[in-house]
Design a protein around this motif. Structure first.
Motif, mmCIF file in Angstrom:
data_model
loop_
_atom_site.group_PDB
_atom_site.id
_atom_site.type_symbol
_atom_site.label_atom_id
_atom_site.label_comp_id
_atom_site.label_asym_id
_atom_site.label_seq_id
_atom_site.Cartn_x
_atom_site.Cartn_y
_atom_site.Cartn_z
ATOM 1 N N GLU A 193 -35.953 -41.670 -30.101
ATOM 2 C CA GLU A 193 -35.775 -41.082 -28.662
ATOM 3 C C GLU A 193 -35.373 -39.452 -29.057
ATOM 4 O OE1 GLU A 193 -35.208 -40.623 -25.070
ATOM 5 O OE2 GLU A 193 -35.768 -42.468 -25.914
ATOM 6 N N GLU A 194 -35.144 -39.411 -30.350
ATOM 7 C CA GLU A 194 -35.116 -38.042 -30.812
ATOM 8 C C GLU A 194 -36.390 -37.027 -30.762
ATOM 9 O OE1 GLU A 194 -31.819 -37.215 -34.091
ATOM 10 O OE2 GLU A 194 -32.075 -39.203 -34.261
ATOM 11 N N PHE A 195 -37.267 -38.139 -31.169
ATOM 12 C CA PHE A 195 -38.697 -37.324 -31.125
ATOM 13 C C PHE A 195 -39.138 -36.948 -29.770
ATOM 14 C CE2 PHE A 195 -38.596 -39.641 -35.270
ATOM 15 C CZ PHE A 195 -39.118 -38.635 -36.152
ATOM 16 N N LYS A 196 -38.611 -38.062 -28.925
ATOM 17 C CA LYS A 196 -39.178 -37.669 -27.370
ATOM 18 C C LYS A 196 -38.373 -36.854 -26.776
ATOM 19 C CE LYS A 196 -40.526 -42.786 -26.463
ATOM 20 N NZ LYS A 196 -40.389 -43.790 -25.794
ATOM 21 N N THR A 197 -37.104 -36.455 -27.258
ATOM 22 C CA THR A 197 -36.321 -35.161 -26.885
ATOM 23 C C THR A 197 -36.832 -33.905 -27.235
ATOM 24 O OG1 THR A 197 -34.196 -36.875 -26.631
ATOM 25 C CG2 THR A 197 -33.903 -34.316 -26.819
ATOM 26 N N PHE A 198 -37.196 -33.868 -28.610
ATOM 27 C CA PHE A 198 -37.795 -32.682 -29.051
ATOM 28 C C PHE A 198 -39.004 -32.384 -28.311
ATOM 29 C CE2 PHE A 198 -40.211 -30.151 -32.156
ATOM 30 C CZ PHE A 198 -39.284 -29.308 -32.717
ATOM 31 N N PHE A 199 -40.170 -33.314 -28.144
ATOM 32 C CA PHE A 199 -41.253 -32.988 -27.275
ATOM 33 C C PHE A 199 -40.849 -32.331 -25.889
ATOM 34 C CE2 PHE A 199 -44.505 -34.235 -24.172
ATOM 35 C CZ PHE A 199 -45.534 -33.673 -24.823
ATOM 36 N N LYS A 200 -39.919 -33.059 -25.385
ATOM 37 C CA LYS A 200 -39.428 -32.621 -23.769
ATOM 38 C C LYS A 200 -38.873 -31.408 -23.646
ATOM 39 C CE LYS A 200 -36.619 -34.273 -19.862
ATOM 40 N NZ LYS A 200 -35.962 -35.328 -19.227
ATOM 41 N N LYS A 201 -38.476 -30.898 -24.845
ATOM 42 C CA LYS A 201 -37.820 -29.443 -24.705
ATOM 43 C C LYS A 201 -38.621 -28.555 -25.007
ATOM 44 C CE LYS A 201 -34.049 -26.734 -26.743
ATOM 45 N NZ LYS A 201 -32.789 -26.765 -27.831
ATOM 46 N N TYR A 202 -39.572 -28.767 -26.003
ATOM 47 C CA TYR A 202 -40.381 -27.589 -26.378
ATOM 48 C C TYR A 202 -41.725 -27.768 -25.989
ATOM 49 C CZ TYR A 202 -36.484 -26.310 -29.325
ATOM 50 O OH TYR A 202 -35.130 -25.852 -29.908
ATOM 51 N N TYR A 203 -42.366 -29.012 -25.673
ATOM 52 C CA TYR A 203 -43.741 -28.988 -25.314
ATOM 53 C C TYR A 203 -43.805 -29.023 -23.652
ATOM 54 C CZ TYR A 203 -45.329 -29.701 -29.941
ATOM 55 O OH TYR A 203 -45.834 -29.403 -31.413
ATOM 56 N N VAL A 204 -43.842 -27.777 -23.498
ATOM 57 C CA VAL A 204 -43.500 -27.729 -21.902
ATOM 58 C C VAL A 204 -44.627 -26.211 -21.909
ATOM 59 C CG1 VAL A 204 -41.405 -28.625 -21.247
ATOM 60 C CG2 VAL A 204 -41.417 -26.269 -22.206
ATOM 61 N N PRO A 205 -45.155 -26.304 -20.584
ATOM 62 C CA PRO A 205 -46.323 -25.235 -20.234
ATOM 63 C C PRO A 205 -45.489 -23.679 -20.434
ATOM 64 C CG PRO A 205 -45.746 -26.561 -18.124
ATOM 65 C CD PRO A 205 -45.102 -27.197 -19.254
ATOM 66 N N ASN A 206 -44.257 -23.805 -20.055
ATOM 67 C CA ASN A 206 -43.766 -22.381 -20.063
ATOM 68 C C ASN A 206 -43.225 -21.807 -21.462
ATOM 69 O OD1 ASN A 206 -41.976 -24.612 -18.843
ATOM 70 N ND2 ASN A 206 -40.200 -23.188 -19.470
ATOM 71 N N ASN A 207 -43.375 -22.686 -22.475
ATOM 72 C CA ASN A 207 -43.162 -22.608 -23.962
ATOM 73 C C ASN A 207 -44.811 -22.624 -24.769
ATOM 74 O OD1 ASN A 207 -41.423 -21.925 -25.903
ATOM 75 N ND2 ASN A 207 -41.542 -24.058 -26.979
ATOM 76 N N ALA A 208 -45.796 -22.450 -23.790
ATOM 77 C CA ALA A 208 -47.175 -22.564 -24.444
ATOM 78 C C ALA A 208 -47.783 -21.413 -23.933
ATOM 79 C CB ALA A 208 -47.640 -24.006 -23.884
ATOM 80 N N THR A 209 -48.924 -21.047 -24.708
ATOM 81 C CA THR A 209 -49.897 -20.071 -24.530
ATOM 82 C C THR A 209 -51.336 -20.736 -25.004
ATOM 83 O OG1 THR A 209 -48.516 -18.191 -25.180
ATOM 84 C CG2 THR A 209 -51.132 -17.859 -25.336
ATOM 85 N N LEU A 210 -52.211 -20.826 -23.692
ATOM 86 C CA LEU A 210 -53.643 -21.353 -24.045
ATOM 87 C C LEU A 210 -54.529 -20.237 -24.289
ATOM 88 C CD1 LEU A 210 -55.646 -23.547 -23.463
ATOM 89 C CD2 LEU A 210 -55.535 -22.877 -21.021
ATOM 90 N N VAL A 211 -55.455 -20.245 -25.019
ATOM 91 C CA VAL A 211 -56.517 -19.628 -25.551
ATOM 92 C C VAL A 211 -57.703 -20.085 -25.296
ATOM 93 C CG1 VAL A 211 -57.551 -17.749 -26.809
ATOM 94 C CG2 VAL A 211 -54.983 -17.929 -26.771
ATOM 95 N N VAL A 212 -58.540 -19.576 -24.465
ATOM 96 C CA VAL A 212 -60.043 -19.964 -24.401
ATOM 97 C C VAL A 212 -61.069 -18.840 -24.852
ATOM 98 C CG1 VAL A 212 -61.854 -21.296 -23.183
ATOM 99 C CG2 VAL A 212 -59.447 -21.397 -22.600
ATOM 100 N N ALA A 213 -61.721 -19.034 -25.896
ATOM 101 C CA ALA A 213 -62.596 -17.912 -26.433
ATOM 102 C C ALA A 213 -63.998 -18.238 -26.689
ATOM 103 C CB ALA A 213 -61.679 -17.153 -27.730
ATOM 104 N N LYS A 234 -43.023 -27.610 -14.979
ATOM 105 C CA LYS A 234 -42.673 -26.497 -15.731
ATOM 106 C C LYS A 234 -41.271 -27.342 -16.592
ATOM 107 C CE LYS A 234 -40.665 -21.828 -15.339
ATOM 108 N NZ LYS A 234 -40.522 -20.668 -14.603
ATOM 109 N N GLY A 235 -40.874 -26.706 -17.790
ATOM 110 C CA GLY A 235 -39.731 -27.331 -18.305
ATOM 111 C C GLY A 235 -38.594 -26.435 -18.288
#
Length: 437
Positions: A193-213, A234-235
């Motif tokens: 559950e701790e791994f799932k909680t870490f993902f839910k907190k930090y792996y959200v679109p508002n904490n991400a930058t997408l680059v297509v080059a 959004k997280g």
């Protein structure tokens, strides 16, 4: 005169070339907060799709170190639409390559495909973000992988834990005191559950930058980006309030033992300001002046001419909150630590007192111009730079402008910054020794 004129000419030519290499890009935010950066370059039929998450080792709980790096591995386990063990196979079968890496400040994933598979890369990154499979089988599998990496790259490698020693010496409060790979006991004791909680907190679109080059059509790419990413929820906002370190005002000394070495190493380490600052760029130039290549000051003196050291290096490790400047030396024969320290300090004192020569200054400028050009010589390099400048520096256009900061650094700046940060009362000496038998 001829050598000096040639250096000046080389600087002009390289400067003109790098100006011609301006990286054009578009950037915007999706409604869910994901930042998108698009760079079109149709010279070669390749495209890199990459996502940088603003999460690294510094975001971990004190007794759960290694989580950010662990996720670098865990998020290749698959999704409901990509079976376990199939991620790499899908990439390879479609002519692509992929990888990921983690630092104290961010985690970065990317795929590079022939451009006709751009949509596949976007879909895979959306899958990773939307619904990765995080289960006990994956955790147990990657636990073995990470332990092997730690044994190979750190615990069983000569001088493999030098960064561990540096961090323990320089940081007492800030989470930079921990290494990126972390402690295996923390991973072993963590619940699923701790791994799932870490993902839910930090792996959200508002904490991400997408680059297509690469070889893309901007209009089509925007449509695909919207299709795959805009509906991801959004997280919660991420609030960071890390403790501040007290200034180092007195020289201290620690000892670290390494069972894998026979010859000691000595380090003189300084806590310096964030990589976002101009002073950090000056420290980059100082480290290059002192130890970049066989013609550098410390190498010529201690290794080549006087044969006092087997190796010597000045390293500037830039990070988001603080940076690290460190001298590293391995003695030759019976050379003492005191001798190495005296000689290194003498060169630092020269920097703090006198201006480096105009010829050495032009040489430094040429080195940084070349580094600038080379860092943007591939689509993968451009994608990584675009993401890094946005996430960690707060200005994507530094991909074009940062070189101007280095060009503006003067010989006086080099003297003054050395005088500001590289004093004996601001350092931690590390005796990195063979383990006692």
């Amino acid at each position: 005169m001829i050598k000096k004129s040639f250096s000046a000419l080389a600087l002009v030519l390289i400067g003109a070339f790098s100006q011609a290499q301006e990286i054009k890009f578009q950037e915007y935010d999706l409604p869910n907060g994901m930042h998108v950066i698009l760079h079109q370059d149709n010279k070669a039929p390749v495209v890199t799709t990459a996502v940088m998450y603003h999460v690294g080792a510094k975001d971990e709980l004190a007794n759960r170190t290694g989580f950010a790096h662990f996720f670098e591995h865990l998020l290749f386990e698959g999704t409901p639409n990509i079976k376990r063990g199939e991620w790499m196979k899908i990439v390879a079968a479609n002519g692509g390559t992929n990888n990921a890496n983690t630092t104290d400040d961010r985690t970065y994933y990317y795929e590079t495909f022939p451009s006709n598979n751009e949509q596949l890369g976007l879909w895979m990154e959306a899958e990773r973000l939307t619904h990765p499979v995080i289960n006990q089988i994956g955790v147990d599998t990657q636990d073995k992988v990470v332990k092997e990496e730690k044994r190979r790259s750190y615990d069983n490698r000569p001088y493999g834990n030098i960064l561990t020693a540096i961090k323990e010496g320089l940081f007492k409060k800030h989470p930079y005191k921990n290494t990126t790979i972390g402690k295996m006991k923390d991973i072993d004791s963590a619940k699923l559950e701790e791994f799932k909680t870490f993902f839910k907190k930090y792996y959200v679109p508002n904490n991400a930058t997408l680059v297509v080059a690469g070889d893309i059509n901007i209009k089509q790419t925007k449509e695909w980006v919207s299709d795959y990413f805009s509906t991801i929820p959004k997280g919660e906002p991420i609030v960071r309030n890390f403790p501040k370190e007290d200034p180092i005002t007195k020289e201290t000394e620690i000892t670290y033992y390494d069972p894998n070495i026979q010859i000691p190493a000595y380090l003189y380490t300084y806590r310096t300001p964030s990589d976002k600052t101009r002073d950090a760029k000056v420290l980059d130039m100082i480290s290059s002046y002192l130890s970049n290549g066989k013609s550098s000051v410390l190498y010529k003196k201690l290794v080549d001419n006087e044969k006092k050291a087997l190796a010597v290096q000045a390293i500037n490790l830039g990070e988001e909150d603080y940076s690290i400047f460190a001298f590293f030396a391995i003695p030759m024969g019976q050379t003492s630590e005191a001798t190495l320290r005296t000689d290194i300090d003498a060169e630092v004192k020269k920097l703090q007192t006198d201006l480096i020569s105009e010829e050495d200054y032009q040489k430094l400028q040429n080195q940084f111009e070349n580094q600038f050009v080379n860092s943007n010589s591939s689509i993968q390099g451009i994608a990584s730079s675009l993401a890094t400048y946005h996430v960690l520096q707060g200005d994507t256009n530094l991909i074009n402008k940062e070189i101007d900061i280095y060009r503006g650094i003067t010989r006086e700046d080099i003297r003054d910054v050395a005088k500001k940060y590289l004093n004996s009362n601001q350092r931690v000496i590390i005796n990195y020794l063979p383990e006692k038998k």
